[in-house]
Motif scaffolding. Sequence first.
Motif: not given
Length: 323
Positions: A269-298
């Motif tokens: 359970s603790s691992r699932a909570r940590i990885t859920a937060v890690c997934n959010f930060f991973t995607y946010i960093r992808y956006i910061q680095q310009g690696l996400v090729r999606q429109d803003v609504q996606q």
Amino acid sequence: MSRLRSSSLEIKEKGTEFLREQLDAAQKELKLKDEECVRLSHVRNQLEQELEELTASLFEEAHKMVREANVKQAAAEKQLKEAQGKIDVLQAEVSALKTLVLTSTPSSPNRQLHPQLLSPGSSRAPSRPGGHTRNKSASGALQLQTEAAPMDAATNREDKELDSVLFAEFLSWKERPGLDRSSAFIGRVYREDIGPCLSFTCSELSQSVQCAVENNSLTIEPVASSSLHTLKALECGGPNKCALSGMSRPCRHRIKLGDKENYYYISPSSRARITAVCNFFTYIRYIQQGLVRQDVQQMFWEVMRLRREMSVAKLGYFLTEQS
């Protein structure tokens, strides 16, 4: 005759006395001029000495400035070469990373980019391009997926509606993406999702875990059988006790915070909570680095999905790995 002689003598005496007076006046004037010449000569010598000292000082200062400029120029050129080399390496790494990331999102991760997503029974995870192997929170977080409840597809279908307030906050953040909590978007996610999701019984360790996740220095790894007797690991929980919640649970994974030597055993359970937060930060960093090729609504809906996963995880729901 005597009268003429006496008058001539008087004339001589008066002439002599007049000449003597003129001579004395001329000598005094000459003496004053000599003194003035001596004084002016002394002033000239003093000025010449000061001018020589000033010239020498200026030349010395100029040479010193030239030497310092040459040293700084050499150091700057060296730093420029080092920076250029680092830029070349980083550009190569970014190109390799983009190749893997363009088709990878937290909802459908690239398993070559995230070797931790391989099943526990599989062979050793392949290394990343370039020979680097890492198991960090932003690049190796396990993907938590909500369990789909059985439903009648003909009558029940999940739908969604865009929230104007949340979308406006996301658009404002998207203009200058970052992790600054002063942003309304990031502040809301911290307040409503990240904070509660990483709030465990051991508050001090919870804060350390959150800092490690933010700094991308958290490592999650399966517990190897050879490490079960390690003293430091046993001091930070154990195979049957979660270091974060303090509850007796089977712990198949452990975490490491940055460069610290201690390992902390964590429950599923603790691992699932940590990885859920890690997934959010991973995607946010992808956006910061310009690696996400999606429109803003996606992008927005992907962020909302990741927020939902954090909410689900903090309520205690998680998936278990099947052997």
